[in-house]
Design an enzyme around this catalytic site. Structure first.
Site, PDB file in Angstrom:
ATOM      1  N   CYS A 131      -7.382  12.653  -9.374  1.00 40.49           N
ATOM      2  CA  CYS A 131      -8.247  11.861  -8.490  1.00 40.49           C
ATOM      3  C   CYS A 131      -9.658  12.431  -8.500  1.00 40.49           C
ATOM      4  O   CYS A 131     -10.615  11.723  -8.234  1.00 40.49           O
ATOM      5  CB  CYS A 131      -7.676  11.864  -7.074  1.00 40.49           C
ATOM      6  SG  CYS A 131      -7.311  13.527  -6.491  1.00 40.49           S
ATOM      7  N   GLU A 154      -5.098   9.619   1.110  1.00 45.87           N
ATOM      8  CA  GLU A 154      -5.847  10.360   0.076  1.00 45.87           C
ATOM      9  C   GLU A 154      -5.867   9.444  -1.147  1.00 45.87           C
ATOM     10  O   GLU A 154      -4.841   9.258  -1.800  1.00 45.87           O
ATOM     11  CB  GLU A 154      -5.154  11.688  -0.256  1.00 45.87           C
ATOM     12  CG  GLU A 154      -4.919  12.613   0.932  1.00 45.87           C
ATOM     13  CD  GLU A 154      -6.176  13.222   1.501  1.00 45.87           C
ATOM     14  OE1 GLU A 154      -7.222  13.201   0.813  1.00 45.87           O
ATOM     15  OE2 GLU A 154      -6.131  13.700   2.647  1.00 45.87           O
TER      16      GLU A 154
HETATM   17  P1  NAD Z   1       0.109   3.954  -6.351  1.00 46.47           P
HETATM   18  O1  NAD Z   1      -0.677   3.522  -5.167  1.00 46.47           O
HETATM   19  O2  NAD Z   1       0.485   2.933  -7.359  1.00 46.47           O
HETATM   20  O3  NAD Z   1       1.480   4.644  -5.893  1.00 46.47           O
HETATM   21  C1  NAD Z   1       1.501   5.773  -5.048  1.00 46.47           C
HETATM   22  C2  NAD Z   1       2.813   5.805  -4.290  1.00 46.47           C
HETATM   23  O4  NAD Z   1       2.870   4.684  -3.405  1.00 46.47           O
HETATM   24  C3  NAD Z   1       4.056   5.716  -5.178  1.00 46.47           C
HETATM   25  O5  NAD Z   1       5.021   6.596  -4.682  1.00 46.47           O
HETATM   26  C4  NAD Z   1       4.491   4.266  -4.998  1.00 46.47           C
HETATM   27  O6  NAD Z   1       5.874   4.058  -5.197  1.00 46.47           O
HETATM   28  C5  NAD Z   1       4.115   4.031  -3.554  1.00 46.47           C
HETATM   29  N1  NAD Z   1       3.926   2.607  -3.204  1.00 46.47           N
HETATM   30  C6  NAD Z   1       3.621   1.566  -4.011  1.00 46.47           C
HETATM   31  N2  NAD Z   1       3.513   0.428  -3.277  1.00 46.47           N
HETATM   32  C7  NAD Z   1       3.746   0.756  -1.987  1.00 46.47           C
HETATM   33  C8  NAD Z   1       3.750   0.041  -0.761  1.00 46.47           C
HETATM   34  N3  NAD Z   1       3.488  -1.273  -0.703  1.00 46.47           N
HETATM   35  N4  NAD Z   1       3.997   0.711   0.379  1.00 46.47           N
HETATM   36  C9  NAD Z   1       4.227   2.043   0.364  1.00 46.47           C
HETATM   37  N5  NAD Z   1       4.257   2.784  -0.767  1.00 46.47           N
HETATM   38  C10 NAD Z   1       4.005   2.151  -1.933  1.00 46.47           C
HETATM   39  O7  NAD Z   1      -0.731   5.137  -7.021  1.00 46.47           O
HETATM   40  P2  NAD Z   1      -0.370   5.946  -8.351  1.00 46.47           P
HETATM   41  O8  NAD Z   1      -0.684   5.125  -9.539  1.00 46.47           O
HETATM   42  O9  NAD Z   1       0.965   6.563  -8.233  1.00 46.47           O
HETATM   43  O10 NAD Z   1      -1.411   7.157  -8.259  1.00 46.47           O
HETATM   44  C11 NAD Z   1      -2.683   7.116  -8.796  1.00 46.47           C
HETATM   45  C12 NAD Z   1      -3.716   6.986  -7.711  1.00 46.47           C
HETATM   46  O11 NAD Z   1      -3.581   8.048  -6.771  1.00 46.47           O
HETATM   47  C13 NAD Z   1      -5.130   7.093  -8.234  1.00 46.47           C
HETATM   48  O12 NAD Z   1      -5.932   6.133  -7.604  1.00 46.47           O
HETATM   49  C14 NAD Z   1      -5.552   8.486  -7.822  1.00 46.47           C
HETATM   50  O13 NAD Z   1      -6.937   8.678  -7.684  1.00 46.47           O
HETATM   51  C15 NAD Z   1      -4.858   8.613  -6.505  1.00 46.47           C
HETATM   52  N6  NAD Z   1      -4.730  10.023  -6.129  1.00 46.47           N
HETATM   53  C16 NAD Z   1      -5.469  10.478  -5.087  1.00 46.47           C
HETATM   54  C17 NAD Z   1      -5.409  11.824  -4.745  1.00 46.47           C
HETATM   55  C18 NAD Z   1      -6.228  12.402  -3.612  1.00 46.47           C
HETATM   56  O14 NAD Z   1      -5.938  13.513  -3.216  1.00 46.47           O
HETATM   57  N7  NAD Z   1      -7.224  11.705  -3.095  1.00 46.47           N
HETATM   58  C19 NAD Z   1      -4.587  12.686  -5.481  1.00 46.47           C
HETATM   59  C20 NAD Z   1      -3.844  12.158  -6.536  1.00 46.47           C
HETATM   60  C21 NAD Z   1      -3.919  10.822  -6.858  1.00 46.47           C
END
Ligand code: NAD
Length: 520
Positions: free
Chosen positions: A288, A254
């Site tokens: 998002c 997502e």
């Molecule tokens: P991010 O990708 O930086 O981090 C998300 C999660 O992934 C965190 O828990 C982080 O620690 C983990 N992570 C980071 N690197 C990783 C790796 N290499 N392997 C596995 N896990 C890893 O995103 P963010 O800044 O926390 O969130 C914002 C983003 O999330 C925005 O792009 C937003 O649109 C999206 N989002 C999407 C939805 C949806 O339902 N489509 C909902 C909420 C947020």
């Protein structure tokens, strides 16, 4: 440690992972005051492995319970959630900066609804079904659904409770053990979730919260879990997909959005202005499915933009307190930097700021003024990349056809909204928009509705969460097929002969030429 705190807080996207990997603790910060809230450990790959071993051992007994028995744990957690709602809202206000009203409306209430919905519906939705085959009338099939085993959930910080909880609830109701890796920006809310279920008596090992950063998330994805459910940025989603492909592990992603709002000439005026305001600025634009591009037809554009700017100026920004504010800070320094850069880039390329456009220097935290931009175009980052901040760029279009074309000129496709008094026309426009969900005369809110599916197309994701479709992501399907009237042989078995050839030709005629198939 203060040095490490600084390191975590001031990283830029490019150097984030290597720097984070060097710290052993996460320091949770209050984005409104920049004060430290607490510290949590970063789970290592070895600790992730230990958690997985524990989950594997605990899961069969959990899967052996009936849906009703599993549901009782969830309902106990719901009762506790309702009792402790103020404690949770206070923690979220501190760790995310969001106003308490938003914590109640978009975190506590949706989760309580999700708990109710999946406790009531899971048994029926996962009952499977049995049917007689259409051509082979002597054959029957049954579809069974089984838990996957141990699933991993990796979540972001913007809705630190409602996003992972939806998946935790579905995962548990489907009979899985869950390993949850919350965001490094909201680790305390993550631990609070684990504590909620512990207090509800959930058996040990069935839900484990693995605090940590990207290294912990990467270790979870690279462990032998059965499926990963990831919500976050496309950048991380791509890495997860690569690892999952190497391991042949299924996944749900997502990801981000650049959601378009289309304002038709006959839009219900007041509602549309209020909808744009909330869709663009709630959660400080860090959803998002925030409105990130607004297309308004020229016949009502001037009146609409004036009204929107007036209302934007009335929004109260600041720290939530007894007098509820409307907008909190951005969650972290990285987000502030992205928003600042995108607005500066847009202005340098000719965009006009009608209100906002600056960090709020009088406040200590990551506060940014709610911003309305016009004269924007697709050469600007603010129109191409996800902003995730309180910025509403508005494009005036000739008509709805142009709005649809422009809305589809994006790599993202999560949500969109169409605003018109004519619902049928709204549906016709919705059918032409490339997005997972298109809402007529509303924005964003369907993530809070348990029964509606949530998913993106294009670079906004793969797979579904919430609804019966989301629940099915948490099970393995098994198909069992049998004979009702066993015969000595099948028509298609050996030996082949000229007669068999004639038999098959006759069968094809009966079914597909003489039109007798409809009687079968
Ligand atoms: P991010 O990708 O930086 O981090 C998300 C999660 O992934 C965190 O828990 C982080 O620690 C983990 N992570 C980071 N690197 C990783 C790796 N290499 N392997 C596995 N896990 C890893 O995103 P963010 O800044 O926390 O969130 C914002 C983003 O999330 C925005 O792009 C937003 O649109 C999206 N989002 C999407 C939805 C949806 O339902 N489509 C909902 C909420 C947020």
């Amino acid at each position: 440690m203060q040095q490490e705190l600084k390191t975590l807080d001031c990283i830029t996207p490019a150097d984030a992972l290597p720097l984070r990997a060097t710290v052993k603790e996460i320091v949770s910060l209050n984005p409104s005051t920049l004060e430290e809230l607490g510290r949590v450990p970063i789970f290592t790959a070895e600790q992730v492995q230990q958690a997985l071993t524990k989950a594997r051992a605990a899961q069969p007994a959990w899967a052996a319970l009936s849906f009703r028995q599993r549901g009782e744990f969830i309902l106990r957690a719901k009762t506790l959630l309702l009792e402790r709602q103020d404690e949770l809202c206070d923690l979220m206000a501190k760790e995310t900066g969001k106003p308490v009203v938003e914590s109640l409306s978009s975190e506590v209430l949706p989760v309580a609804n999700l708990m109710d919905y999946f406790v009531r519906k899971s048994a029926k939705l996962l009952r499977g079904d049995q049917f007689t085959l259409s051509v082979f009338r002597n054959k029957k099939s049954r579809i069974h659904y089984f838990p996957l085993g141990v699933v991993g959930i990796i979540s972001p910080w913007n809705y630190p409770f409602s996003i992972p909880m939806g998946e935790v609830i579905m995962g548990l109701m489907a009979g899985n053990a869950v390993l949850l890796k919350p965001s490094e920006y909201t680790p305390l809310v993550g631990l609070w979730m684990g504590e909620l279920f512990r207090a509800a008596g959930l058996p040990d090992g069935i839900l484990q919260v693995l605090s940590g950063d990207g290294t912990t998330g990467a270790a979870l994805v690279d462990s032998a879990i059965d499926k990963i459910f990831f919500t976050g940025s496309g950048r991380t989603g791509r890495k997860i997909a690569e690892t999952a492909a190497r391991r042949f592990m299924p996944f749900v992603l997502e990801l981000g959005g650049k959601d378009a709002m289309i304002v038709c000439a006959d839009a219900p005026f007041e509602r549309t202005v209020n909808g744009a305001l909330w869709g663009g600025f709630s959660n400080c634009g860090q959803a998002c499915a925030s409105v990130e591009r607004l297309y308004v037809v020229e016949s009502i554009a001037e009146r609409f933009i004036n009204a929107l700017v007036e209302k934007t100026k009335l929004l109260r920004v600041g720290i939530d307190g007894e007098q509820q504010k409307d907008i909190g800070p951005l969650n972290n320094a990285r987000q502030l930097e992205i928003v600042t850069d995108q607005v500066n880039d847009a202005v340098a390329r000719g965009a006009k700021v009608l209100t906002g456009g600056r960090r709020m220097a009088n406040l200590r935290g990551y506060f940014y003024e709610p911003t309305v931009l016009v004269d924007v175009n697709n050469s600007m980052r603010v129109m191409q990349e996800e902003t995730f901040g309180p910025v509403l760029p508005i494009v005036v279009v000739k008509d709805e056809a142009e709005a649809i074309r422009e809305a589809n000129r994006s790599n993202y496709g999560l949500l969109a909204s169409v605003w018109t008094k004519d619902t049928n026309r709204g549906k016709q426009i919705a059918a032409q928009i490339e997005a997972g969900t298109i809402i007529i005369n509303d924005v964003l809110y369907t993530h809070g509705a348990a029964e509606t599916p949530w998913f993106g197309v294009k670079e906004s994701g793969m797979g579904v969460t919430h609804s019966k479709h989301g629940l099915l992501e948490f099970v393995r399907m098994k198909h069992i097929n049998w004979d009702v009237m066993p015969m000595k042989t099948n028509l298609w078995w050996y030996p082949y002969s000229a007669k068999r050839r004639r038999d098959f030709k006759l069968l094809l005629k009966i079914l597909h030429k003489w039109g007798l198939k409809k009687w079968i």
